[in-house]
Enzyme design. Structure first.
Site, PDB file in Angstrom:
ATOM      1  N   ARG A  58       4.814   7.952 -15.193  1.00 25.65           N
ATOM      2  CA  ARG A  58       6.164   8.315 -14.737  1.00 25.65           C
ATOM      3  C   ARG A  58       7.192   7.273 -15.141  1.00 25.65           C
ATOM      4  NH1 ARG A  58       2.758   9.990 -10.590  1.00 25.65           N
ATOM      5  NH2 ARG A  58       2.968   7.976  -9.530  1.00 25.65           N
ATOM      6  N   GLU A  95      -5.511  -1.907  -2.401  1.00 25.80           N
ATOM      7  CA  GLU A  95      -5.986  -1.940  -1.017  1.00 25.80           C
ATOM      8  C   GLU A  95      -7.522  -1.967  -1.015  1.00 25.80           C
ATOM      9  OE1 GLU A  95      -4.022   0.985   1.286  1.00 25.80           O
ATOM     10  OE2 GLU A  95      -4.876   0.250   3.164  1.00 25.80           O
TER      11      GLU A  95
HETATM   12  P1  AMP Z   1       2.053  -0.648  -5.981  1.00 17.74           P
HETATM   13  O1  AMP Z   1       1.321  -1.394  -7.040  1.00 17.74           O
HETATM   14  O2  AMP Z   1       1.324  -0.598  -4.678  1.00 17.74           O
HETATM   15  O3  AMP Z   1       3.487  -1.128  -5.807  1.00 17.74           O
HETATM   16  O4  AMP Z   1       2.082   0.866  -6.415  1.00 17.74           O
HETATM   17  C1  AMP Z   1       3.016   1.314  -7.312  1.00 17.74           C
HETATM   18  C2  AMP Z   1       2.456   2.379  -8.231  1.00 17.74           C
HETATM   19  O5  AMP Z   1       1.660   3.349  -7.542  1.00 17.74           O
HETATM   20  C3  AMP Z   1       3.603   3.116  -8.855  1.00 17.74           C
HETATM   21  O6  AMP Z   1       3.323   3.243 -10.239  1.00 17.74           O
HETATM   22  C4  AMP Z   1       3.658   4.443  -8.144  1.00 17.74           C
HETATM   23  O7  AMP Z   1       3.856   5.468  -9.065  1.00 17.74           O
HETATM   24  C5  AMP Z   1       2.321   4.609  -7.417  1.00 17.74           C
HETATM   25  N1  AMP Z   1       2.454   4.868  -5.971  1.00 17.74           N
HETATM   26  C6  AMP Z   1       2.017   4.062  -4.966  1.00 17.74           C
HETATM   27  N2  AMP Z   1       2.250   4.599  -3.762  1.00 17.74           N
HETATM   28  C7  AMP Z   1       2.860   5.785  -3.968  1.00 17.74           C
HETATM   29  C8  AMP Z   1       3.374   6.821  -3.108  1.00 17.74           C
HETATM   30  N3  AMP Z   1       3.298   6.740  -1.771  1.00 17.74           N
HETATM   31  N4  AMP Z   1       3.940   7.899  -3.683  1.00 17.74           N
HETATM   32  C9  AMP Z   1       4.019   7.984  -5.034  1.00 17.74           C
HETATM   33  N5  AMP Z   1       3.556   7.061  -5.894  1.00 17.74           N
HETATM   34  C10 AMP Z   1       2.983   5.960  -5.383  1.00 17.74           C
END
Ligand code: AMP
Length: 175
Positions: A58, A95
């Protein structure tokens, strides 16, 4: 424009307990898609950014538009094994378990100013790893931009402490 109203919440996707923020409902309509691109472009224009990098898949939807309008090149960050030439890689904590992202070793010149983009900031692990890749290549992270930031208990912004972070839509995470 209230961009939040274009985000669809999908409960229990891809696994139970996750409130998935579906950005395809914003991307499919010209006005909010244009506004989200323009907002980021306006914040980062005239800053000497010569590369924009984004994380598949995305991230590429906005990343390419932003790079084009900033007069910058576009650098792909991908999941392991997808890029054909020599790569740098960075592994980060999830996680449960770990994940890895890769970037071509020669994608960024030493000292280049780089904007890192992803669609959503959750725990910040992905974006932090992307910043580390840019720095490993010799680039300087000028900013980190997101369409959506999940605020609250995930503390994604804290992980990006010291970077210039921009997010357009802030959504509190439901406990
Ligand atoms: P993070 O590394 O935890 O900041 O996760 C970010 C990545 O995971 C991004 O590329 C998002 O597209 C995806 N992502 C994580 N949580 C969500 C969520 N609740 N809804 C949509 N995409 C998410």
């Amino acid at each position: 424009m209230d961009l939040l109203k274009y985000i669809r919440n999908v409960p229990d996707f891809p696994i139970k307990g996750i409130q998935f923020k579906d950005i395809t409902t914003l991307a499919k309509i010209h006005a909010p898609f244009k506004e989200s691109c323009d907002n980021i472009i306006n914040q980062f224009k005239d800053r000497g950014i010569s590369k924009v990098t984004a994380i598949e898949a995305r991230g590429y939807i906005w990343g390419g538009v932003i790079a084009y309008k900033l007069g910058a090149g576009f650098v792909l960050i991908r999941k392991p094994g997808k890029l054909p030439a020599e790569t740098l890689s960075e592994t980060y904590e999830l996680e449960y378990g770990t994940d890895t992202i890769e970037m071509h070793k020669d994608a960024i010149e030493k000292g280049e100013k780089v904007l890192v983009f992803d669609d959503l900031l959750a725990t910040g692990g992905t974006a932090k790893a992307a910043c580390t890749l840019v720095e490993k290549a010799g680039g300087v992270v000028n900013g980190v931009a997101f369409v959506i930031e999940l605020t609250g208990s995930l503390h994604g912004r804290d992980k990006l402490d010291g970077y210039n972070v921009l997010s357009l839509i802030k959504i509190p995470v439901e406990e």
